[in-house]
Motif scaffolding. Structure first.
Motif, short mmCIF file in Angstrom:
data_model
loop_
_atom_site.label_atom_id
_atom_site.label_comp_id
_atom_site.label_asym_id
_atom_site.label_seq_id
_atom_site.Cartn_x
_atom_site.Cartn_y
_atom_site.Cartn_z
N HIS A 293 19.21 41.62 16.20
CA HIS A 293 18.29 40.52 16.50
C HIS A 293 16.85 40.87 16.11
O HIS A 293 15.94 40.06 16.34
CB HIS A 293 18.35 40.17 17.98
N GLY A 294 16.65 42.06 15.56
CA GLY A 294 15.32 42.43 15.06
C GLY A 294 14.36 42.96 16.08
O GLY A 294 13.13 42.92 15.86
N ASP B 115 30.92 40.82 22.91
CA ASP B 115 30.51 39.50 23.38
C ASP B 115 29.49 39.61 24.50
O ASP B 115 28.51 38.86 24.55
CB ASP B 115 31.73 38.71 23.85
N LEU B 116 29.73 40.55 25.41
CA LEU B 116 28.80 40.75 26.52
C LEU B 116 27.44 41.21 26.01
O LEU B 116 26.40 40.71 26.44
CB LEU B 116 29.39 41.79 27.48
N ALA B 117 27.43 42.13 25.06
CA ALA B 117 26.17 42.65 24.54
C ALA B 117 25.38 41.56 23.80
O ALA B 117 24.16 41.41 24.02
CB ALA B 117 26.44 43.83 23.61
N ASN B 118 26.04 40.82 22.94
CA ASN B 118 25.34 39.77 22.17
C ASN B 118 24.75 38.71 23.09
O ASN B 118 23.62 38.26 22.89
CB ASN B 118 26.31 39.13 21.18
N TRP B 119 25.53 38.32 24.10
CA TRP B 119 25.05 37.30 25.02
C TRP B 119 23.87 37.81 25.85
O TRP B 119 22.91 37.07 26.10
CB TRP B 119 26.20 36.86 25.93
N THR B 120 23.93 39.06 26.26
CA THR B 120 22.85 39.64 27.05
C THR B 120 21.53 39.59 26.28
O THR B 120 20.48 39.20 26.84
CB THR B 120 23.17 41.10 27.41
N VAL B 121 21.55 39.95 25.02
CA VAL B 121 20.32 39.92 24.22
C VAL B 121 19.80 38.49 24.10
O VAL B 121 18.59 38.24 24.20
CB VAL B 121 20.56 40.55 22.84
N THR B 122 20.70 37.54 23.90
CA THR B 122 20.29 36.14 23.82
C THR B 122 19.66 35.67 25.13
O THR B 122 18.65 34.95 25.13
CB THR B 122 21.49 35.25 23.47
N ARG C 254 28.07 28.17 30.62
CA ARG C 254 27.06 27.12 30.42
C ARG C 254 25.78 27.70 29.83
O ARG C 254 25.03 27.01 29.13
CB ARG C 254 26.75 26.40 31.75
N ALA C 255 25.55 28.98 30.10
CA ALA C 255 24.36 29.66 29.57
C ALA C 255 24.61 30.27 28.20
O ALA C 255 23.77 31.02 27.69
CB ALA C 255 23.90 30.74 30.55
N GLY C 256 25.76 29.97 27.60
CA GLY C 256 25.98 30.38 26.21
C GLY C 256 26.95 31.51 25.99
O GLY C 256 27.15 31.93 24.84
N LEU D 42 24.86 47.23 23.09
CA LEU D 42 23.60 46.57 23.40
C LEU D 42 22.53 46.97 22.38
O LEU D 42 21.77 46.12 21.90
CB LEU D 42 23.14 46.94 24.81
N VAL D 43 22.48 48.25 22.05
CA VAL D 43 21.52 48.71 21.05
C VAL D 43 21.78 48.01 19.72
O VAL D 43 20.86 47.50 19.07
CB VAL D 43 21.59 50.24 20.87
N GLU D 44 23.04 47.97 19.30
CA GLU D 44 23.37 47.34 18.02
C GLU D 44 22.99 45.86 18.03
O GLU D 44 22.45 45.34 17.04
CB GLU D 44 24.85 47.52 17.74
#
Length: 345
Positions: free
Chosen positions: A24-25, A196-203, A281-283, A17-19
Protein backbone atom coordinates in the motif's frame (compact mmCIF):
# COMPACT_ATOMS: atom_id res chain seq x y z
CA UNK A 1 1.83 7.42 2.68
CA UNK A 2 1.45 6.63 6.37
CA UNK A 3 4.14 6.05 8.99
CA UNK A 4 3.39 2.77 10.73
CA UNK A 5 5.04 0.98 13.65
CA UNK A 6 4.53 -2.77 13.91
CA UNK A 7 5.28 -4.46 17.21
CA UNK A 8 6.48 -7.84 15.99
CA UNK A 9 6.33 -8.03 12.22
CA UNK A 10 8.36 -11.12 11.33
CA UNK A 11 6.26 -14.03 12.54
CA UNK A 12 3.06 -15.34 10.94
CA UNK A 13 0.52 -12.50 10.97
CA UNK A 14 3.19 -9.84 11.36
CA UNK A 15 5.06 -10.70 8.17
CA UNK A 16 1.89 -10.46 6.09
CA UNK A 17 0.94 -7.18 7.74
CA UNK A 18 4.34 -5.81 6.74
CA UNK A 19 3.88 -7.03 3.17
CA UNK A 20 0.41 -5.47 2.98
CA UNK A 21 1.69 -2.17 4.37
CA UNK A 22 4.50 -2.08 1.83
CA UNK A 23 2.15 -2.98 -1.03
CA UNK A 24 0.00 0.00 0.00
CA UNK A 25 3.07 2.25 -0.12
CA UNK A 26 3.46 2.96 3.58
CA UNK A 27 6.61 3.64 5.62
CA UNK A 28 7.07 0.79 8.13
CA UNK A 29 9.22 0.55 11.25
CA UNK A 30 9.58 -2.74 13.16
CA UNK A 31 10.00 -3.09 16.91
CA UNK A 32 10.89 -6.61 18.04
CA UNK A 33 13.55 -8.73 19.72
CA UNK A 34 15.04 -9.94 16.45
CA UNK A 35 14.58 -13.60 17.38
CA UNK A 36 12.07 -14.75 14.76
CA UNK A 37 13.07 -14.60 11.09
CA UNK A 38 15.55 -11.74 11.58
CA UNK A 39 16.48 -11.93 7.89
CA UNK A 40 13.08 -10.68 6.76
CA UNK A 41 12.61 -7.12 5.47
CA UNK A 42 16.23 -5.93 5.64
CA UNK A 43 15.22 -2.67 3.95
CA UNK A 44 13.10 -1.53 6.89
CA UNK A 45 14.04 0.46 9.96
CA UNK A 46 14.31 -1.90 12.93
CA UNK A 47 14.33 -1.07 16.61
CA UNK A 48 15.55 -4.03 18.61
CA UNK A 49 14.08 -4.60 22.04
CA UNK A 50 11.69 -6.48 24.30
CA UNK A 51 8.36 -4.75 24.77
CA UNK A 52 8.44 -5.73 28.44
CA UNK A 53 11.50 -3.64 29.27
CA UNK A 54 12.96 -1.83 26.25
CA UNK A 55 10.30 0.67 25.19
CA UNK A 56 12.54 3.48 26.41
CA UNK A 57 14.61 2.86 23.28
CA UNK A 58 11.83 4.64 21.39
CA UNK A 59 11.71 8.31 22.35
CA UNK A 60 10.07 11.33 20.79
CA UNK A 61 8.48 9.25 18.03
CA UNK A 62 4.87 9.13 16.87
CA UNK A 63 3.27 7.15 14.08
CA UNK A 64 0.05 7.38 12.16
CA UNK A 65 -0.74 3.96 13.61
CA UNK A 66 0.87 1.39 15.89
CA UNK A 67 -0.01 -2.23 15.12
CA UNK A 68 0.30 -4.61 18.06
CA UNK A 69 0.37 -8.24 16.90
CA UNK A 70 1.81 -10.05 19.92
CA UNK A 71 0.39 -8.92 23.26
CA UNK A 72 -1.18 -11.32 25.76
CA UNK A 73 -0.45 -9.57 29.05
CA UNK A 74 -2.09 -6.27 30.02
CA UNK A 75 0.93 -4.66 31.78
CA UNK A 76 2.89 -5.02 28.54
CA UNK A 77 0.01 -3.51 26.60
CA UNK A 78 -0.31 -0.61 29.03
CA UNK A 79 3.39 0.16 28.72
CA UNK A 80 3.26 0.25 24.93
CA UNK A 81 -0.07 2.01 24.52
CA UNK A 82 0.95 4.76 26.96
CA UNK A 83 4.30 5.11 25.19
CA UNK A 84 2.55 5.55 21.85
CA UNK A 85 -0.60 7.39 22.92
CA UNK A 86 0.43 10.41 20.86
CA UNK A 87 0.28 8.27 17.71
CA UNK A 88 -2.79 8.48 15.54
CA UNK A 89 -4.21 5.03 16.13
CA UNK A 90 -3.49 1.84 18.06
CA UNK A 91 -4.45 -1.46 16.45
CA UNK A 92 -4.67 -4.40 18.82
CA UNK A 93 -5.14 -7.99 17.72
CA UNK A 94 -7.33 -9.74 20.24
CA UNK A 95 -9.31 -12.99 19.81
CA UNK A 96 -12.84 -14.39 19.74
CA UNK A 97 -11.69 -16.28 22.85
CA UNK A 98 -12.65 -13.17 24.86
CA UNK A 99 -16.34 -14.05 24.81
CA UNK A 100 -17.80 -15.28 28.07
CA UNK A 101 -19.72 -18.52 27.44
CA UNK A 102 -20.71 -17.36 23.97
CA UNK A 103 -23.90 -18.30 22.25
CA UNK A 104 -24.06 -19.01 18.54
CA UNK A 105 -23.60 -15.77 16.65
CA UNK A 106 -21.83 -13.72 19.34
CA UNK A 107 -21.49 -10.08 18.31
CA UNK A 108 -18.94 -7.46 19.29
CA UNK A 109 -21.15 -6.18 22.10
CA UNK A 110 -21.62 -9.65 23.63
CA UNK A 111 -20.28 -10.12 27.19
CA UNK A 112 -16.58 -10.92 27.48
CA UNK A 113 -14.84 -13.06 30.09
CA UNK A 114 -13.26 -11.33 33.09
CA UNK A 115 -10.54 -12.29 35.52
CA UNK A 116 -11.81 -12.52 39.09
CA UNK A 117 -10.84 -9.66 41.39
CA UNK A 118 -8.55 -11.93 43.39
CA UNK A 119 -7.12 -13.70 40.33
CA UNK A 120 -3.49 -12.96 39.54
CA UNK A 121 -2.85 -12.24 35.87
CA UNK A 122 -0.19 -14.63 34.63
CA UNK A 123 1.02 -14.25 31.05
CA UNK A 124 1.89 -17.97 30.94
CA UNK A 125 -1.55 -19.20 32.04
CA UNK A 126 -3.28 -20.64 28.97
CA UNK A 127 -6.47 -21.26 30.96
CA UNK A 128 -7.08 -17.51 31.22
CA UNK A 129 -6.12 -16.62 27.65
CA UNK A 130 -9.52 -15.12 26.81
CA UNK A 131 -9.76 -13.19 30.05
CA UNK A 132 -6.27 -11.76 29.58
CA UNK A 133 -6.99 -10.68 26.01
CA UNK A 134 -10.16 -8.96 27.22
CA UNK A 135 -8.15 -7.07 29.84
CA UNK A 136 -5.68 -6.01 27.15
CA UNK A 137 -8.59 -4.67 25.10
CA UNK A 138 -9.73 -2.63 28.10
CA UNK A 139 -6.31 -1.02 28.43
CA UNK A 140 -6.14 -0.07 24.75
CA UNK A 141 -9.64 1.44 24.85
CA UNK A 142 -8.98 3.26 28.13
CA UNK A 143 -5.89 5.02 26.81
CA UNK A 144 -6.73 5.50 23.14
CA UNK A 145 -10.55 5.87 23.41
CA UNK A 146 -11.88 6.51 19.90
CA UNK A 147 -8.46 5.91 18.33
CA UNK A 148 -8.45 2.23 19.31
CA UNK A 149 -9.03 -0.42 16.65
CA UNK A 150 -9.51 -3.85 18.21
CA UNK A 151 -9.71 -6.88 15.94
CA UNK A 152 -10.92 -10.27 17.17
CA UNK A 153 -9.90 -13.02 14.75
CA UNK A 154 -10.83 -16.64 15.08
CA UNK A 155 -8.42 -19.26 13.76
CA UNK A 156 -5.92 -17.62 11.40
CA UNK A 157 -4.55 -19.97 8.71
CA UNK A 158 -2.33 -19.85 5.66
CA UNK A 159 1.31 -20.19 4.59
CA UNK A 160 3.90 -19.74 7.34
CA UNK A 161 1.51 -20.64 10.16
CA UNK A 162 3.63 -21.86 13.10
CA UNK A 163 0.79 -24.03 14.43
CA UNK A 164 -0.27 -27.12 12.51
CA UNK A 165 -4.04 -27.10 13.05
CA UNK A 166 -4.90 -26.33 9.43
CA UNK A 167 -1.90 -28.18 8.03
CA UNK A 168 -2.88 -31.32 9.95
CA UNK A 169 -6.03 -31.68 7.88
CA UNK A 170 -4.26 -30.95 4.61
CA UNK A 171 -1.70 -33.66 5.33
CA UNK A 172 -4.38 -36.14 6.33
CA UNK A 173 -6.57 -35.36 3.32
CA UNK A 174 -3.66 -35.84 0.95
CA UNK A 175 -3.29 -39.50 1.97
CA UNK A 176 -4.76 -42.42 0.05
CA UNK A 177 -6.43 -44.03 3.06
CA UNK A 178 -9.29 -43.72 5.51
CA UNK A 179 -9.06 -40.84 7.95
CA UNK A 180 -11.17 -39.98 10.98
CA UNK A 181 -13.55 -37.06 10.47
CA UNK A 182 -15.22 -35.69 13.61
CA UNK A 183 -18.99 -35.45 13.58
CA UNK A 184 -21.47 -34.03 13.31
CA UNK A 185 -20.95 -33.20 9.65
CA UNK A 186 -22.87 -29.94 9.88
CA UNK A 187 -20.89 -28.49 12.81
CA UNK A 188 -19.77 -24.97 11.86
CA UNK A 189 -16.14 -24.14 11.10
CA UNK A 190 -14.66 -20.64 10.92
CA UNK A 191 -11.19 -19.72 9.64
CA UNK A 192 -9.60 -16.65 8.09
CA UNK A 193 -6.68 -16.54 5.67
CA UNK A 194 -3.86 -14.50 7.18
CA UNK A 195 -3.47 -12.55 3.94
CA UNK A 196 -7.11 -11.47 3.93
CA UNK A 197 -6.84 -10.35 7.54
CA UNK A 198 -3.65 -8.40 6.88
CA UNK A 199 -4.94 -6.63 3.76
CA UNK A 200 -8.18 -5.65 5.46
CA UNK A 201 -6.36 -4.38 8.55
CA UNK A 202 -4.26 -1.99 6.48
CA UNK A 203 -7.37 -0.73 4.68
CA UNK A 204 -9.09 -0.13 8.02
CA UNK A 205 -6.11 1.90 9.22
CA UNK A 206 -6.15 3.97 6.02
CA UNK A 207 -9.85 4.67 6.52
CA UNK A 208 -9.30 5.82 10.11
CA UNK A 209 -11.54 3.07 11.47
CA UNK A 210 -11.93 2.42 15.18
CA UNK A 211 -13.96 0.15 17.44
CA UNK A 212 -14.18 -3.61 17.83
CA UNK A 213 -14.59 -6.10 14.98
CA UNK A 214 -14.92 -9.88 14.83
CA UNK A 215 -12.53 -10.89 12.05
CA UNK A 216 -13.97 -14.29 11.19
CA UNK A 217 -14.79 -16.07 7.98
CA UNK A 218 -15.95 -17.25 5.59
CA UNK A 219 -18.91 -15.12 4.56
CA UNK A 220 -21.30 -18.07 4.81
CA UNK A 221 -21.92 -20.85 7.31
CA UNK A 222 -19.31 -23.47 6.45
CA UNK A 223 -19.78 -26.96 7.84
CA UNK A 224 -17.05 -29.39 8.83
CA UNK A 225 -18.09 -31.57 5.90
CA UNK A 226 -17.79 -28.69 3.42
CA UNK A 227 -14.45 -27.69 4.91
CA UNK A 228 -12.91 -31.14 4.62
CA UNK A 229 -14.30 -31.93 1.19
CA UNK A 230 -13.30 -28.55 -0.25
CA UNK A 231 -9.76 -28.84 1.07
CA UNK A 232 -9.46 -32.43 -0.19
CA UNK A 233 -10.56 -31.44 -3.67
CA UNK A 234 -8.30 -28.38 -3.72
CA UNK A 235 -5.14 -30.41 -3.06
CA UNK A 236 -6.23 -33.46 -5.11
CA UNK A 237 -6.36 -35.50 -1.93
CA UNK A 238 -7.44 -39.12 -1.98
CA UNK A 239 -8.45 -39.65 1.64
CA UNK A 240 -11.72 -41.37 2.46
CA UNK A 241 -13.60 -39.68 5.31
CA UNK A 242 -14.93 -41.88 8.11
CA UNK A 243 -17.38 -39.80 10.12
CA UNK A 244 -17.28 -40.59 13.83
CA UNK A 245 -19.88 -39.47 16.35
CA UNK A 246 -19.05 -36.75 18.85
CA UNK A 247 -20.13 -38.82 21.87
CA UNK A 248 -17.84 -41.67 20.81
CA UNK A 249 -14.87 -39.32 20.60
CA UNK A 250 -15.55 -37.64 23.93
CA UNK A 251 -16.04 -40.97 25.72
CA UNK A 252 -12.58 -42.01 24.57
CA UNK A 253 -10.93 -38.83 25.74
CA UNK A 254 -10.16 -37.33 22.34
CA UNK A 255 -9.09 -33.74 22.95
CA UNK A 256 -11.06 -31.19 20.92
CA UNK A 257 -9.06 -28.54 19.06
CA UNK A 258 -5.69 -30.18 19.73
CA UNK A 259 -6.04 -33.87 18.81
CA UNK A 260 -8.76 -33.04 16.28
CA UNK A 261 -8.06 -29.49 15.11
CA UNK A 262 -11.02 -27.23 14.29
CA UNK A 263 -13.38 -29.66 16.05
CA UNK A 264 -15.24 -28.33 19.07
CA UNK A 265 -17.98 -30.30 20.85
CA UNK A 266 -21.46 -28.90 21.21
CA UNK A 267 -20.81 -27.20 24.56
CA UNK A 268 -18.08 -24.99 23.08
CA UNK A 269 -19.09 -24.86 19.40
CA UNK A 270 -20.03 -21.18 19.68
CA UNK A 271 -16.34 -20.23 19.51
CA UNK A 272 -16.45 -21.35 15.87
CA UNK A 273 -19.78 -19.64 15.19
CA UNK A 274 -19.12 -15.95 15.86
CA UNK A 275 -20.97 -13.20 13.99
CA UNK A 276 -18.69 -11.44 11.49
CA UNK A 277 -21.25 -9.19 9.80
CA UNK A 278 -19.79 -5.94 11.13
CA UNK A 279 -16.34 -6.67 9.69
CA UNK A 280 -17.79 -7.70 6.35
CA UNK A 281 -19.80 -4.49 6.19
CA UNK A 282 -16.49 -2.72 6.81
CA UNK A 283 -14.93 -4.37 3.77
CA UNK A 284 -13.53 -7.70 4.98
CA UNK A 285 -13.55 -10.15 2.06
CA UNK A 286 -12.31 -13.70 1.78
CA UNK A 287 -10.41 -15.54 -0.91
CA UNK A 288 -11.71 -18.99 -1.86
CA UNK A 289 -10.90 -21.75 0.61
CA UNK A 290 -9.44 -23.71 -2.31
CA UNK A 291 -6.74 -21.05 -2.73
CA UNK A 292 -5.86 -21.03 0.95
CA UNK A 293 -5.66 -24.82 0.99
CA UNK A 294 -3.47 -25.06 -2.12
CA UNK A 295 -1.09 -22.30 -1.04
CA UNK A 296 -0.72 -23.64 2.47
CA UNK A 297 -0.24 -27.21 1.29
CA UNK A 298 2.43 -26.11 -1.19
CA UNK A 299 4.27 -24.18 1.50
CA UNK A 300 3.97 -27.03 3.98
CA UNK A 301 5.62 -29.47 1.58
CA UNK A 302 8.41 -27.21 0.34
CA UNK A 303 11.98 -27.45 1.61
CA UNK A 304 13.30 -24.62 3.75
CA UNK A 305 15.25 -22.82 1.05
CA UNK A 306 15.51 -19.07 0.68
CA UNK A 307 14.54 -19.10 -2.99
CA UNK A 308 11.28 -21.00 -2.48
CA UNK A 309 8.02 -19.07 -2.88
CA UNK A 310 6.81 -19.88 0.63
CA UNK A 311 10.16 -20.33 2.42
CA UNK A 312 11.96 -19.86 4.71
CA UNK A 313 9.85 -21.87 7.16
CA UNK A 314 9.05 -20.53 10.59
CA UNK A 315 10.84 -21.66 13.70
CA UNK A 316 8.03 -23.59 15.36
CA UNK A 317 7.66 -23.32 19.10
CA UNK A 318 6.80 -26.58 20.84
CA UNK A 319 3.10 -26.73 21.68
CA UNK A 320 2.70 -30.45 22.14
CA UNK A 321 1.03 -32.84 19.73
CA UNK A 322 -1.31 -31.23 17.22
CA UNK A 323 -3.58 -33.82 15.66
CA UNK A 324 -4.10 -37.50 16.28
CA UNK A 325 -1.11 -39.75 15.92
CA UNK A 326 -1.56 -42.39 13.23
CA UNK A 327 -1.58 -45.14 15.86
CA UNK A 328 -4.32 -43.47 17.92
CA UNK A 329 -6.37 -42.74 14.83
CA UNK A 330 -6.20 -46.38 13.70
CA UNK A 331 -7.22 -47.55 17.14
CA UNK A 332 -10.21 -45.20 17.18
CA UNK A 333 -11.27 -46.23 13.68
CA UNK A 334 -11.15 -49.91 14.64
CA UNK A 335 -13.23 -49.27 17.77
CA UNK A 336 -15.69 -47.19 15.78
CA UNK A 337 -16.05 -49.90 13.14
CA UNK A 338 -16.64 -52.52 15.83
CA UNK A 339 -19.27 -50.37 17.54
CA UNK A 340 -21.08 -49.85 14.25
CA UNK A 341 -21.02 -53.59 13.52
CA UNK A 342 -22.35 -54.32 16.99
CA UNK A 343 -25.24 -51.88 16.57
CA UNK A 344 -26.01 -53.31 13.14
CA UNK A 345 -26.07 -56.88 14.44
Amino acid sequence: MMKLLIIGGTAFLGRFLVEACLEHGHDVTLFNRGLTNPHLFPQLERIRGDRACDLDRIVNRAWDAVIDTCAFYSPHVRSSVERFQDSGRYVYFSSVAVYDRPVIGAKEESPVARLADDQVEDELDDETYGERKARCEDVVTEVMTDRALILRPGLIVGPHSPIDRFQYWLRELSQDRKILAPGPKDRQVQIIDVRDLANWTVTMIEQGSSGVYNAVGPAWRMSMQEFLQTCRNAIDGRASLVWVDEDFLLQRGVKPWSELPLWLPQETEAFMAVNGDKAMRAGLVFRPLEMTARDTFSWDRCPATDDDQFAPRETVLAEGQIGLTRERQLCLLREWSTSIDTKTN
